[in-house]
Design a protein around this motif. Sequence first.
Motif, short mmCIF file in Angstrom:
data_model
loop_
_atom_site.label_atom_id
_atom_site.label_comp_id
_atom_site.label_asym_id
_atom_site.label_seq_id
_atom_site.Cartn_x
_atom_site.Cartn_y
_atom_site.Cartn_z
N UNK A 90 0.85 -1.19 0.00
CA UNK A 90 0.00 0.00 0.00
C UNK A 90 0.89 1.24 0.00
N UNK A 91 0.27 2.39 -0.10
CA UNK A 91 1.04 3.64 -0.11
C UNK A 91 1.84 3.81 1.18
N UNK A 92 1.38 3.20 2.27
CA UNK A 92 2.08 3.36 3.56
C UNK A 92 3.20 2.34 3.75
N UNK A 93 3.42 1.44 2.77
CA UNK A 93 4.42 0.38 2.92
C UNK A 93 5.75 0.76 2.27
N UNK A 94 6.82 0.17 2.78
CA UNK A 94 8.15 0.26 2.18
C UNK A 94 8.75 -1.13 2.10
N UNK A 95 9.91 -1.24 1.46
CA UNK A 95 10.60 -2.52 1.28
C UNK A 95 12.05 -2.38 1.73
N UNK A 96 12.56 -3.42 2.36
CA UNK A 96 13.98 -3.50 2.66
C UNK A 96 14.45 -4.90 2.27
N UNK A 97 15.63 -4.99 1.66
CA UNK A 97 16.23 -6.26 1.25
C UNK A 97 17.09 -6.79 2.40
N UNK A 98 16.96 -8.06 2.69
CA UNK A 98 17.66 -8.66 3.83
C UNK A 98 18.55 -9.81 3.41
N UNK A 99 19.43 -10.20 4.31
CA UNK A 99 20.32 -11.34 4.07
C UNK A 99 19.59 -12.64 4.40
N UNK A 100 18.61 -12.97 3.59
CA UNK A 100 17.75 -14.11 3.85
C UNK A 100 16.54 -13.68 4.66
N UNK A 101 15.44 -14.45 4.55
CA UNK A 101 14.21 -14.09 5.26
C UNK A 101 14.38 -14.17 6.77
N UNK A 102 15.32 -15.00 7.23
CA UNK A 102 15.54 -15.11 8.67
C UNK A 102 15.85 -13.74 9.28
N UNK A 103 16.50 -12.87 8.52
CA UNK A 103 16.83 -11.55 9.06
C UNK A 103 15.59 -10.69 9.25
N UNK A 104 14.53 -10.96 8.50
CA UNK A 104 13.27 -10.24 8.71
C UNK A 104 12.74 -10.52 10.11
N UNK A 105 12.84 -11.79 10.54
CA UNK A 105 12.39 -12.15 11.89
C UNK A 105 13.22 -11.42 12.94
N UNK A 106 14.52 -11.38 12.69
CA UNK A 106 15.43 -10.74 13.64
C UNK A 106 15.14 -9.24 13.73
N UNK A 107 15.02 -8.58 12.60
CA UNK A 107 14.79 -7.14 12.61
C UNK A 107 13.42 -6.80 13.17
N UNK A 108 12.42 -7.62 12.87
CA UNK A 108 11.08 -7.37 13.42
C UNK A 108 11.09 -7.42 14.93
N UNK A 109 11.76 -8.42 15.47
CA UNK A 109 11.85 -8.56 16.92
C UNK A 109 12.66 -7.43 17.53
N UNK A 110 13.75 -7.09 16.85
CA UNK A 110 14.63 -6.03 17.35
C UNK A 110 13.89 -4.70 17.50
N UNK A 111 13.04 -4.37 16.53
CA UNK A 111 12.42 -3.04 16.52
C UNK A 111 11.08 -2.99 17.26
N UNK A 112 10.46 -4.15 17.51
CA UNK A 112 9.13 -4.13 18.12
C UNK A 112 9.07 -4.65 19.55
#
Length: 395
Positions: A90-112
């Motif tokens: 959506x217009x409110x979304x952005x994208x970031x490229x990670x070193x594998x999908x596992x890093x998405x879990x790490x970053x999500x936990x880190x920031x939330x």
Amino acid sequence: MEYRFSDKIASLKPSAIREVLKATSVPGMIPFAAGNPAPDAFPVAEVQEIAADILKNRPIDALQYGVTEGYPELISLIKTRMKSKYGIGRDFDSIIITSGAQQVMDLSTKVLCNEGDVIICESPSFIGSLNCFRSYNAKLVGVPVDADGMNIETLEKALDENPNAKMIYTIPNFQNPAGVTMSLEKRRKLYELAKAHNVMILEDNPYGDLRVAGEDVPNIKSFDEDGIVIYSGSFSKIPAIRIGFTVAPAPVVAKMTVGKQAVDVHTTQLMQMIVAEWMKRYDVDEHIEKIRKIYRRKLNLMCDMIDSELGDAVSYVRPEGGLFIWCELPENVDALEFVKKSAENMVALVPGTAFLTDVDGKSNAVRFNFSTPADDKIAEGMKILGRVLKEMRGE
């Protein structure tokens, strides 16, 4: 010297899958424990051609530092494909490229999440994500998985009882390890519950394109009008290059960017460029259909062999895609002992206990992977497991 480890790491156990995979290096071991793409699913010739071209004509671009958010051309290609094919973004979304999908879990936990915050997870669930959450001292609350996905009644109870829950983690398509697919009705109910309780959803979808039967079900992120879903995607299965990405609300991605800068600065430029060129030069959907044929054949073969060699002694839900089959053993057979005896007979499995949110929980299931072993090894391995099971049951 006496080494004193941090509280976050001291109690963290090694991934059972990574440990079991060590056994697959033993010559002759049949790797039912892995989760790797099938060897013939890699577009080797295409990647060789693209890599050679990049390193010949744009070597500095490929080897130089890049921006943390990711290679701009790849971000643009992902944005277009996710929107046009899956209705995601959506217009409110952005994208970031990670070193594998596992890093998405790490970053999500880190920031939330702060230490002690609750993350509600399917149980069983992917051990890599569970260990990631544990590494931040999050409290995991498990919700059982039915044949059509997460049990919604238990989820609602968990949300009511845990007001400090920050995320609901789900793998709705061909769940790892259970192999089940969440129904559209449950996806919508999960979304409404998360919205009502002001909780983010972390939707992990590494296997979504690996459907071999049935009809596609819309991703949860596709009906996110409230900015509450973090979508995790991956190229590690298609085209089998270890690059991940997330589509998430821009404020979340902004914080993820800061978090990633503290870890690896940015994802390797060369691999991002290879993925981007592969998406531009080749028909992604044609490649998906090619590998679906591979996995359809291998899944059907393994299910047929389970039926013929293990028979009514075990129970399982036949997956419509993905890479895994979750198999419940009979009550009079201990799963850990079955895994041990299987390894002694040169078949590597992962015990169900490795995937539980409760590290002391009990499971009498095992996870089979059908993508990694060759077809003849699937047949051979299942025959071995049939003999092991009969011996353990005294037959």
